[in-house]
Design a protein around this motif. Structure first.
Motif, PDB file in Angstrom:
ATOM      1  N   CYS A   3       0.866  -1.179   0.000  1.00 54.57           N
ATOM      2  CA  CYS A   3       0.000   0.000   0.000  1.00 54.57           C
ATOM      3  C   CYS A   3       0.898   1.223   0.000  1.00 54.57           C
ATOM      4  O   CYS A   3       1.850   1.299   0.781  1.00 54.57           O
ATOM      5  CB  CYS A   3      -0.891   0.024   1.240  1.00 54.57           C
ATOM      6  SG  CYS A   3      -2.055  -1.338   1.328  1.00 54.57           S
ATOM      7  N   PRO A   7      -3.217   5.656   4.974  1.00 53.80           N
ATOM      8  CA  PRO A   7      -4.615   5.307   4.727  1.00 53.80           C
ATOM      9  C   PRO A   7      -5.506   6.544   4.770  1.00 53.80           C
ATOM     10  O   PRO A   7      -5.190   7.522   5.433  1.00 53.80           O
ATOM     11  CB  PRO A   7      -4.958   4.358   5.883  1.00 53.80           C
ATOM     12  CG  PRO A   7      -3.930   4.599   6.922  1.00 53.80           C
ATOM     13  CD  PRO A   7      -2.716   5.126   6.238  1.00 53.80           C
ATOM     14  N   GLN A  29      -9.756  -1.903  10.280  1.00 51.95           N
ATOM     15  CA  GLN A  29      -9.449  -1.864   8.856  1.00 51.95           C
ATOM     16  C   GLN A  29      -8.915  -0.495   8.465  1.00 51.95           C
ATOM     17  O   GLN A  29      -9.377   0.521   8.981  1.00 51.95           O
ATOM     18  CB  GLN A  29     -10.702  -2.144   8.025  1.00 51.95           C
ATOM     19  CG  GLN A  29     -11.294  -3.503   8.261  1.00 51.95           C
ATOM     20  CD  GLN A  29     -12.601  -3.695   7.515  1.00 51.95           C
ATOM     21  OE1 GLN A  29     -13.234  -2.745   7.077  1.00 51.95           O
ATOM     22  NE2 GLN A  29     -13.010  -4.940   7.382  1.00 51.95           N
ATOM     23  N   ARG A  31      -8.512   2.008   5.278  1.00 47.53           N
ATOM     24  CA  ARG A  31      -9.063   2.238   3.947  1.00 47.53           C
ATOM     25  C   ARG A  31      -8.052   3.012   3.111  1.00 47.53           C
ATOM     26  O   ARG A  31      -7.505   4.020   3.547  1.00 47.53           O
ATOM     27  CB  ARG A  31     -10.368   3.017   4.049  1.00 47.53           C
ATOM     28  CG  ARG A  31     -11.117   3.072   2.738  1.00 47.53           C
ATOM     29  CD  ARG A  31     -12.471   3.685   2.891  1.00 47.53           C
ATOM     30  NE  ARG A  31     -13.350   2.796   3.642  1.00 47.53           N
ATOM     31  CZ  ARG A  31     -14.647   2.967   3.757  1.00 47.53           C
ATOM     32  NH1 ARG A  31     -15.234   4.002   3.169  1.00 47.53           N
ATOM     33  NH2 ARG A  31     -15.376   2.139   4.452  1.00 47.53           N
ATOM     34  N   HIS A  33      -7.131   4.274  -1.181  1.00 52.24           N
ATOM     35  CA  HIS A  33      -7.582   4.393  -2.559  1.00 52.24           C
ATOM     36  C   HIS A  33      -7.135   3.120  -3.287  1.00 52.24           C
ATOM     37  O   HIS A  33      -6.011   2.651  -3.078  1.00 52.24           O
ATOM     38  CB  HIS A  33      -6.973   5.616  -3.244  1.00 52.24           C
ATOM     39  CG  HIS A  33      -7.490   6.905  -2.705  1.00 52.24           C
ATOM     40  ND1 HIS A  33      -8.718   7.419  -3.063  1.00 52.24           N
ATOM     41  CD2 HIS A  33      -6.948   7.774  -1.821  1.00 52.24           C
ATOM     42  CE1 HIS A  33      -8.903   8.567  -2.428  1.00 52.24           C
ATOM     43  NE2 HIS A  33      -7.851   8.807  -1.661  1.00 52.24           N
ATOM     44  N   ARG A  34      -7.995   2.569  -4.105  1.00 47.80           N
ATOM     45  CA  ARG A  34      -7.705   1.299  -4.800  1.00 47.80           C
ATOM     46  C   ARG A  34      -6.394   1.360  -5.572  1.00 47.80           C
ATOM     47  O   ARG A  34      -5.632   0.407  -5.581  1.00 47.80           O
ATOM     48  CB  ARG A  34      -8.875   0.947  -5.744  1.00 47.80           C
ATOM     49  CG  ARG A  34      -8.672  -0.336  -6.551  1.00 47.80           C
ATOM     50  CD  ARG A  34      -8.726  -1.536  -5.600  1.00 47.80           C
ATOM     51  NE  ARG A  34      -8.670  -2.808  -6.268  1.00 47.80           N
ATOM     52  CZ  ARG A  34      -7.554  -3.512  -6.449  1.00 47.80           C
ATOM     53  NH1 ARG A  34      -6.396  -3.037  -6.056  1.00 47.80           N
ATOM     54  NH2 ARG A  34      -7.593  -4.682  -7.035  1.00 47.80           N
ATOM     55  N   THR A  56     -19.968  -6.952   0.049  1.00 51.23           N
ATOM     56  CA  THR A  56     -18.522  -6.735   0.156  1.00 51.23           C
ATOM     57  C   THR A  56     -17.824  -7.932  -0.462  1.00 51.23           C
ATOM     58  O   THR A  56     -18.194  -9.079  -0.203  1.00 51.23           O
ATOM     59  CB  THR A  56     -18.091  -6.584   1.628  1.00 51.23           C
ATOM     60  OG1 THR A  56     -18.758  -5.446   2.180  1.00 51.23           O
ATOM     61  CG2 THR A  56     -16.599  -6.380   1.758  1.00 51.23           C
ATOM     62  N   PHE A  69      -7.690  -8.105   2.067  1.00 48.50           N
ATOM     63  CA  PHE A  69      -8.380  -6.830   1.871  1.00 48.50           C
ATOM     64  C   PHE A  69      -9.785  -7.119   1.378  1.00 48.50           C
ATOM     65  O   PHE A  69     -10.118  -8.245   1.031  1.00 48.50           O
ATOM     66  CB  PHE A  69      -7.622  -5.901   0.911  1.00 48.50           C
ATOM     67  CG  PHE A  69      -7.614  -6.330  -0.530  1.00 48.50           C
ATOM     68  CD1 PHE A  69      -8.533  -5.814  -1.433  1.00 48.50           C
ATOM     69  CD2 PHE A  69      -6.676  -7.229  -1.003  1.00 48.50           C
ATOM     70  CE1 PHE A  69      -8.519  -6.191  -2.764  1.00 48.50           C
ATOM     71  CE2 PHE A  69      -6.647  -7.612  -2.329  1.00 48.50           C
ATOM     72  CZ  PHE A  69      -7.579  -7.096  -3.212  1.00 48.50           C
ATOM     73  N   GLU A  71     -13.301  -5.178  -0.836  1.00 40.98           N
ATOM     74  CA  GLU A  71     -13.852  -4.100  -1.651  1.00 40.98           C
ATOM     75  C   GLU A  71     -15.304  -3.907  -1.246  1.00 40.98           C
ATOM     76  O   GLU A  71     -16.096  -4.842  -1.332  1.00 40.98           O
ATOM     77  CB  GLU A  71     -13.749  -4.457  -3.131  1.00 40.98           C
ATOM     78  CG  GLU A  71     -12.309  -4.654  -3.573  1.00 40.98           C
ATOM     79  CD  GLU A  71     -12.218  -5.213  -4.975  1.00 40.98           C
ATOM     80  OE1 GLU A  71     -12.004  -4.399  -5.904  1.00 40.98           O
ATOM     81  OE2 GLU A  71     -12.352  -6.435  -5.129  1.00 40.98           O
ATOM     82  N   ALA A  75     -18.397   1.881  -1.265  1.00 39.93           N
ATOM     83  CA  ALA A  75     -17.243   2.782  -1.352  1.00 39.93           C
ATOM     84  C   ALA A  75     -16.388   2.418  -2.563  1.00 39.93           C
ATOM     85  O   ALA A  75     -15.256   1.959  -2.430  1.00 39.93           O
ATOM     86  CB  ALA A  75     -16.421   2.714  -0.068  1.00 39.93           C
ATOM     87  N   PHE A  78     -12.222   2.341  -3.357  1.00 38.55           N
ATOM     88  CA  PHE A  78     -11.464   2.160  -2.125  1.00 38.55           C
ATOM     89  C   PHE A  78     -11.375   0.675  -1.778  1.00 38.55           C
ATOM     90  O   PHE A  78     -12.220  -0.114  -2.183  1.00 38.55           O
ATOM     91  CB  PHE A  78     -12.139   2.887  -0.953  1.00 38.55           C
ATOM     92  CG  PHE A  78     -12.112   4.378  -1.092  1.00 38.55           C
ATOM     93  CD1 PHE A  78     -11.021   5.112  -0.656  1.00 38.55           C
ATOM     94  CD2 PHE A  78     -13.187   5.050  -1.663  1.00 38.55           C
ATOM     95  CE1 PHE A  78     -11.002   6.488  -0.789  1.00 38.55           C
ATOM     96  CE2 PHE A  78     -13.175   6.430  -1.796  1.00 38.55           C
ATOM     97  CZ  PHE A  78     -12.078   7.148  -1.362  1.00 38.55           C
ATOM     98  N   ALA A  80     -10.439  -1.856   1.782  1.00 43.17           N
ATOM     99  CA  ALA A  80     -10.198  -1.895   3.233  1.00 43.17           C
ATOM    100  C   ALA A  80      -9.219  -3.028   3.493  1.00 43.17           C
ATOM    101  O   ALA A  80      -9.472  -4.179   3.111  1.00 43.17           O
ATOM    102  CB  ALA A  80     -11.500  -2.113   3.988  1.00 43.17           C
TER     103      ALA A  80
END
Length: 119
Positions: A3, A7, A29, A31, A33-34, A56, A69, A71, A75, A78, A80
């Motif tokens: 990552c 976050p 978690q 979060r 940005h993807r 999810t 992780f 999705e 959201a 993003f 988590a």
């Protein structure tokens, strides 16, 4: 998995679905940005409908089944990431606690921590 950057937020979730999924009394978690997440290797994917009613998609390690992780349908853009994936003891603390009305009685009083509280 890697990552980039900090976050967007780190949150504690007390919802029943997170508790069932992890076998713990809450989940922490982070979060991101993807586009700040880089994955290598395989994940096993599965979906679950959360307490919010939204779906999810979870990505788990195919060897140990740990959630790497997820999705969140609510959201897009993003992901988590389970905070336990980060070995840094100085990782940012949670700033949000959700589904507190479902907080397990043995859990610390999240209301006493300096963060936003929902439910």
């Amino acid at each position: 998995m890697q990552c980039k950057g900090e976050p967007v937020r780190v949150a504690i979730c007390h919802c029943l679905e997170c508790r069932k999924r992890t076998g713990s009394v809450y989940v922490v978690q982070a979060r991101f940005h993807r586009e700040h997440l880089t994955m290598s290797g395989e994940t096993r994917q599965w979906r679950r409908q959360g307490d919010s009613g939204q779906s999810t998609r979870f990505h788990s390690c195919p060897l140990c089944a740990s959630t790497v992780f997820c999705e969140l349908a609510g959201a897009p853009g993003f992901v988590a990431v389970a905070a336990g994936m980060f070995a840094d003891p100085g990782f940012p603390p949670p700033v949000l606690s959700v589904y507190e009305e479902r907080r397990h009685s043995s859990v610390f009083n999240a209301g006493a921590l300096p963060m936003d509280h929902i439910g």
